[in-house]
Design a protein around this motif. Structure first.
Motif, short mmCIF file in Angstrom:
data_model
loop_
_atom_site.label_atom_id
_atom_site.label_comp_id
_atom_site.label_asym_id
_atom_site.label_seq_id
_atom_site.Cartn_x
_atom_site.Cartn_y
_atom_site.Cartn_z
N GLN A 257 74.09 -29.66 54.31
CA GLN A 257 72.99 -29.17 55.15
C GLN A 257 72.22 -28.11 54.38
N ARG B 71 69.54 -24.92 55.35
CA ARG B 71 69.05 -24.18 56.51
C ARG B 71 68.22 -22.98 56.08
N GLN C 284 73.44 -26.14 68.18
CA GLN C 284 72.45 -25.27 67.55
C GLN C 284 71.81 -24.31 68.56
#
Length: 361
Positions: A203, A205, A246
């Motif tokens: 991921q 971010r 999230q």
């Protein structure tokens, strides 16, 4: 400052402390400390009589330049170091032998060890990670896998399955440790180009915090991480990419003090560490304050009395019984540095419920 459940380690470093780590062994009371005085120190909280008190210095290992990070390896008889000499080193505590595993092209800010995958990972200001196999032994021809990063790493932390890299430009990348371990197994150990490999992160971010990341620490349950900034804030996030998960992420203000004229003075949050049993976490700031937080309930558990200087590093013992606190001048404004003042290591012996969250059973 003294209390019935707190003591100061004897023979502290002579300059600012950049990192301290407890041994991962169950019930161990050993701790390693990296310092700007170019040494790594090995302590035991127990004295010659086996009593936990002011502890004792077991050994010191000199380096060529200030040491910025340190960690234990597969056992507490091996440690790994990183620093401004650009090297990643393995130290055999039994023999005192130091082995250079690899050299970056700039200072090395962090080094961590994955027991599950038996790899050492270092993060350098040359904007790369070096992934080292611990089974390479003392083979000086062995080269690490070099993973380019989009920007300079400021802090790295890992779980049993993931590596979180917090970088400049408020970016974070999360890597799958199994994939990194596979790369090292496949790499040609005699390669002369350093096995430079482009790796797609699990991921990518952007930090929830508006200012530069100072520290990142992973939750012990392999579910997420906390990060802190130079602007007195901490963010708590989860790995699960689902919208429901999230939506749980949040950030909060901390390590702020009101001056006599009513101005809000903001300090960097230099250090974070999760309790291995309760899952709460400690934060240490440039204001000389250490606080314990319940990340799930979003509440502060307690705040300890102010220490004599800024907090540069904190860590819990593997049992969660002890909390080590590095007090060093020069970390008040979010930058590592050398400054005159008190350098001490405080150790708190925690009660069974001292770090327990408000909503814990």
């Amino acid at each position: 400052m003294s209390s019935s459940n707190q003591f100061i380690l004897n023979n502290p470093p002579t300059d600012a402390i950049s990192a301290l780590k407890f041994s991962p062994e169950a019930d161990s009371t050993r701790i390693v400390v990296a310092s700007w005085d170019k040494n790594v120190y090995l302590y035991d909280l127990r004295d010659e009589n086996g009593t936990v008190g002011e502890g004792k210095l077991l050994q010191a290992f000199e380096h060529r330049a200030p040491v910025l990070d340190v960690c234990f390896g597969n056992t507490e008889n091996e440690i790994y170091t990183a620093g401004l000499d650009w090297d990643v080193r393995k130290i055999d505590i039994n023999t005192g032998q130091q082995t250079v595993l690899s050299s970056h092209e700039a200072g090395v800010r962090n080094v961590v060890y994955s027991r599950e995958h038996q790899i050492i990972i270092s993060g350098s200001w040359d904007s790369t990670l070096h992934i080292h196999r611990t089974d390479a032994g003392t083979n000086t021809e062995s080269q690490p896998v070099v993973v380019p990063l989009p920007s300079k790493p400021f802090s790295i932390s890992l779980t049993s399955t993931k590596l979180v890299v917090a970088m400049a430009s408020r970016s974070l990348e999360i890597y799958d440790l199994k994939a990194l371990a596979v790369l090292t197994a496949q790499a040609d150990s005699t390669s002369t180009n350093g096995n430079r490999v482009e790796v797609e992160p699990w991921q990518s971010r952007e930090s929830s915090l508006k200012f530069m990341t100072r520290c990142v620490a992973c939750m012990p349950g392999d579910t997420g991480y906390a990060s802190s900034s130079i602007e007195g804030r901490v963010a708590v996030e989860w790995f699960d990419p689902s919208p429901e998960s999230q939506a749980r992420k949040y950030a909060f203000k901390c390590h702020r003090q009101t001056s006599e004229d009513g101005v809000d003075v903001v300090y960097p949050v230099n250090a974070l560490a999760f309790h291995p049993v309760h899952g709460s976490f400690a934060s240490g700031g440039g204001d000389g304050v250490v606080a314990l937080w319940d990340g799930i309930a979003k509440r502060r558990i307690r705040q300890y009395q102010k220490y004599p200087s800024s907090i540069s590093s904190v860590d819990f013992s593997s049992s969660g019984k002890y909390l080590a606190i590095a007090v060093s001048p020069g970390f008040e404004d979010g930058t590592d540095g050398v400054a005159e003042g008190v350098v001490k290591i405080f150790v708190r012996e925690l009660s069974e419920t001292e770090a327990k969250g408000k909503g814990a059973k």
